[in-house]
Design an enzyme around this catalytic site. Structure first.
Site, short mmCIF file in Angstrom:
data_model
loop_
_atom_site.label_atom_id
_atom_site.label_comp_id
_atom_site.label_asym_id
_atom_site.label_seq_id
_atom_site.Cartn_x
_atom_site.Cartn_y
_atom_site.Cartn_z
N GLU A 144 66.72 -12.34 88.98
CA GLU A 144 66.55 -11.18 88.24
C GLU A 144 66.20 -11.58 86.87
O GLU A 144 66.79 -11.86 85.85
CB GLU A 144 67.92 -10.62 88.04
CG GLU A 144 68.33 -10.17 89.36
CD GLU A 144 69.93 -9.94 89.57
OE1 GLU A 144 70.54 -9.92 88.57
OE2 GLU A 144 70.57 -9.72 90.76
N HIS A 151 71.68 -8.18 84.15
CA HIS A 151 71.16 -8.70 85.68
C HIS A 151 69.86 -7.56 85.69
O HIS A 151 69.40 -6.78 84.62
CB HIS A 151 72.36 -7.97 86.45
CG HIS A 151 73.30 -9.01 86.71
ND1 HIS A 151 73.52 -9.85 87.83
CD2 HIS A 151 74.46 -9.27 85.74
CE1 HIS A 151 74.56 -10.62 87.74
NE2 HIS A 151 75.03 -10.46 86.50
N HIS A 168 71.96 -14.43 88.79
CA HIS A 168 71.17 -14.23 89.65
C HIS A 168 69.63 -14.77 89.37
O HIS A 168 69.42 -14.04 88.62
CB HIS A 168 71.40 -12.74 90.21
CG HIS A 168 72.63 -12.53 90.83
ND1 HIS A 168 73.31 -10.96 90.90
CD2 HIS A 168 73.70 -13.28 91.25
CE1 HIS A 168 74.28 -11.16 91.48
NE2 HIS A 168 74.89 -12.33 91.85
N GLU A 216 72.32 -3.53 83.85
CA GLU A 216 71.45 -3.64 84.94
C GLU A 216 69.93 -3.09 84.41
O GLU A 216 69.90 -2.12 83.78
CB GLU A 216 71.80 -2.87 86.07
CG GLU A 216 73.12 -3.38 86.77
CD GLU A 216 72.81 -4.50 87.80
OE1 GLU A 216 71.85 -4.96 88.04
OE2 GLU A 216 73.83 -4.91 88.22
#
Length: 559
Positions: free
Chosen positions: A305, A398, A302, A471
């Site tokens: 990010e 991420h 992504h 994350e």
């Protein structure tokens, strides 16, 4: 784009970063205009923690503002609705640059000058609705009509005294860390050149709210006083890390006679636009390479990010250094690292998608090499590795916009008690090595049907037992006594802590592993209301019952 070669074999015929050659320039879709200036920022860590914005009470939501109430001062024409990617070239659009910014009427005109036609830039429109107030519109991910989150743009012609107010009026997500005190980032070129100060958190009276329209959009509003007259400043959602930043890093690596001995840089494949998807292979030549277990890491699936790139930089800095633990890791494992899996999305300033106009982190299970070359070749690489050796860890880096701290998503779909506990050992160990940043209670392990095409789930089903998404919050940490934003150094340290945790996890002495196994068992039994050490396993408990949090993947709101 043509693809040649056997399954996941790195491609020949690409220009790799070299200390003796200029860097290959990024390739852009032909719809994109690109200014000639090179945008670079210094790396800097603030001397004191940057606290979250403290809300003093219910804030008045600004009134709905339209173009009729103001003047359009910056407007880029995006790709037409329904269009798709056709071709790319260095420098983007071949024609002369347009003038998206309205010209100033004279030296007394204090209208801000906006610009976003540079690597990773994203701003589509700015409307001046007051002397020092602007309503901004972000460009959706190219060839889509959604995924508005990442922003990064330049402003000039500011005055240092007035209180400016900015409102981004078309954000996609109903919930954001901006609603919990997160501040935008500012970079002042004057401060960088005169005081060595880089990106820093700014903004007061921050508000995140629904615009009340149908369909609903969400607005971020903040106020700010610029520090200098005639400065060049940038605002961003997160610390930018561009494709050219990565190439400069790899160029320095190629020019280092020591590190290049145990790190090979190859091109795994081309992106749709023809940008290189780099593959780093890291291992010490000492020992039997065939006997080494593999570790596979990736980032920037992504593109918005960017914290994943900073964590990856920290990982590589440590692993390629001369610390005894780094040397041990290179002797024990062979590392396959893909630091930027979606370079096209990074180049054009997308939040989530590639130039296929879709989320690549839902495409790992698809046979669509032509649409998602990076993830297709990564999956094929892992399949080939699994034939040769054990892959002890896969981790995809991420960013998360709705939950603070760092945490992991793993894979638990049932099975024996020990197998389910073992899924949670690596994240628990990481929480112990990074107690001021990593939240083990925020980790989730349920395999949802909607996540079947993600990297972690597909790699796990291929046979990688320890397969995770890490994350990193766009905001910061609330762990322990902390209540402050992440810095670049915090993100880089997560890369180091992952190295440290890998050694703990694979320690031949099983003491740490068994201690964590017992601790996880106790935690899960407490969550279920069972006495620690009580009889009965966990094999009959559904994954949902073992979860501690209801806030799942960052994609669930917008997808």
């Amino acid at each position: 784009v043509q693809y040649h070669g056997s399954l996941a074999e790195p491609q020949a015929g690409f220009v790799l970063p070299s200390a003796r050659r200029p860097l290959p320039a990024p390739r852009w879709p032909i719809e994109c205009e690109v200014i000639k200036e090179t945008i670079e920022h210094i790396e800097w860590v603030p001397p004191e923690p940057e606290p979250f914005c403290q809300h003093t009470g219910p804030e008045l939501v600004p009134g709905t503002l339209s173009e009729e109430q103001g003047t359009v001062v910056y407007h880029l024409s995006p790709a037409p609705p329904g269009s798709c990617f056709t071709r790319a070239r260095v420098g983007g659009s071949p024609g002369p640059l347009s003038s998206p910014a309205a010209p100033l009427e004279g030296p007394q005109d204090t209208t801000l000058l906006f610009e976003s036609r540079f690597e990773s830039g994203n701003l589509q429109k700015a409307v001046k609705v007051g002397p020092y107030e602007y309503v901004l519109t972000l460009r959706p991910d190219l060839y889509t009509a959604k995924h508005t989150q990442w922003f990064y743009f330049r402003v000039q012609n500011m005055l240092p005294g007035p209180l400016y107010r900015f409102t981004i009026a078309n954000l996609a997500k109903s919930k954001s860390l901006y609603g919990e005190g997160m501040r935008p980032l500012l970079y002042s070129q004057h401060d960088a050149q005169s005081r060595g100060i880089g990106w820093r958190r700014v903004g007061d009276d921050i508000s995140y709210y629904c615009d009340g329209k149908e369909p609903a959009a969400f607005c971020l509003s903040w106020s700010f006083r610029f520090p200098h007259v005639g400065d060049t400043c940038f605002f961003a959602h997160s610390y930018p890390y561009t494709y050219s930043d990565l190439q400069r890093y790899l160029q320095a690596l190629a020019g280092d006679p020591t590190r290049s001995q145990y790190c090979t840089v190859q091109v795994l494949c081309r992106s749709l636009a023809g940008n290189a998807v780099y593959l780093l292979t890291i291992a010490s030549p000492a020992g039997k390479v065939a006997a080494k277990r593999a570790v596979v890491l990736s980032a920037r699936t992504h593109p918005g990010e960017s914290g994943g790139s900073w964590a990856m930089k920290g990982f590589l800095d440590f692993l390629l250094g001369d610390d005894p633990d780094a040397q041990l890791l290179r002797r024990l494992f062979i590392f396959k690292v893909l630091p930027m899996l979606n370079p096209d999305g990074v180049v054009v300033g997308n939040s989530r998608c590639s130039l296929a106009g879709r989320d690549p982190n839902r495409a790992y299970g698809m046979e669509l090499c032509g649409s998602f070359p990076g993830v297709w070749h990564l999956r094929a690489l892992v399949e080939r590795l699994l034939v040769e050796r054990e892959v002890v860890l896969y981790c995809d880096f991420h960013g998360h916009s709705r939950k603070n701290n760092v945490f992991m998503y793993g894979c638990d779909s049932g099975g024996s008690t020990r197998m389910r506990l073992c899924q949670r050992i690596f994240p628990l160990m990481l929480s112990k090595n990074a107690p001021d940043k990593f939240s083990f209670p925020s980790c989730k392990f349920k395999v949802q049907k909607s996540k079947a095409g993600t990297g972690r789930v597909v790699m796990w089903r291929l046979g990688v037992s320890n397969s995770y998404t890490m994350e990193m919050a766009f905001g910061g940490s609330t762990m322990g006594s902390r209540s402050s934003h992440f810095t670049v150094e915090d993100l880089k340290l997560m890369g180091y802590h992952l190295c440290d945790t890998l050694l703990d996890f694979c320690d031949p002495n099983p003491t740490k592993f068994e201690q964590c196994l017992s601790e996880v068992d106790t935690l899960l039994r407490q969550r279920l209301g069972r006495e620690p050490g009580s009889a009965g396993g966990l094999s009959d408990i559904s994954p949902s019952e073992l979860e501690s949090s209801t806030s799942g993947s960052d994609s669930s709101v917008s997808d």
